[in-house]
Write an enzyme that holds these catalytic residues in place. Structure first.
Site, PDB file in Angstrom:
ATOM      1  N   ASP A  88      -5.280  -3.757  -2.588  1.00  0.00           N
ATOM      2  CA  ASP A  88      -6.609  -4.357  -2.712  1.00  0.00           C
ATOM      3  C   ASP A  88      -6.609  -5.477  -3.741  1.00  0.00           C
ATOM      4  OD1 ASP A  88      -7.507  -2.569  -0.832  1.00  0.00           O
ATOM      5  OD2 ASP A  88      -8.540  -1.265  -2.275  1.00  0.00           O
TER       6      ASP A  88
ATOM      7  N   ASN B 204       0.826  -1.208   0.000  1.00  0.00           N
ATOM      8  CA  ASN B 204       0.000   0.000   0.000  1.00  0.00           C
ATOM      9  C   ASN B 204       0.862   1.260   0.000  1.00  0.00           C
ATOM     10  OD1 ASN B 204      -2.448  -1.352  -0.016  1.00  0.00           O
ATOM     11  ND2 ASN B 204      -2.604  -1.382   2.199  1.00  0.00           N
TER      12      ASN B 204
ATOM     13  N   ASP C 294      -4.492  -8.383   6.336  1.00  0.00           N
ATOM     14  CA  ASP C 294      -4.013  -9.386   5.387  1.00  0.00           C
ATOM     15  C   ASP C 294      -4.088 -10.787   5.989  1.00  0.00           C
ATOM     16  OD1 ASP C 294      -2.023  -9.133   7.237  1.00  0.00           O
ATOM     17  OD2 ASP C 294      -0.409  -8.781   5.815  1.00  0.00           O
TER      18      ASP C 294
END
Length: 98
Positions: free
Chosen positions: A14, A5, A40
């Protein structure tokens, strides 16, 4: 996921989560349940399975740059193969324990 990210943006993170989720869904039976538990982390609930029926092998690899993703997959695949071979040898050895 935080690193993905931070480096590539939430869209890439994503997409990575979706790939893992799809892979899990394709790998379990219709009566099993899988869900994302945290950022996650995933949980897989296996219906009507005894402890001695569960055999799990996995390979993992770390990488710093998304450009290294293919190399990381190859490394993880090699680790998975090595783990499976180790389990086969261990199971084979256990048969001969007296």
């Amino acid at each position: 996921m935080k690193e993905a990210n931070d480096r590539a943006g939430h869209t890439v993170g994503d997409r990575m989560i979706k790939i893992v989720a799809d892979s899990i869904e394709e790998s379990i039976r219709a009566k099993d349940i899988a869900f994302r538990y945290g950022g996650d982390e995933f949980v897989i609930l296996l219906h009507d399975v005894r402890d001695d029926e569960i055999h799990v092998s996995m390979g993992a690899a770390a990488f710093d740059d998304l450009a290294d993703l293919q190399t990381a997959f190859q490394k993880a695949d090699r680790h998975l193969y090595e783990e499976k071979q180790h389990k086969k040898l261990r199971t084979s050895d256990e048969r001969y324990d007296l």
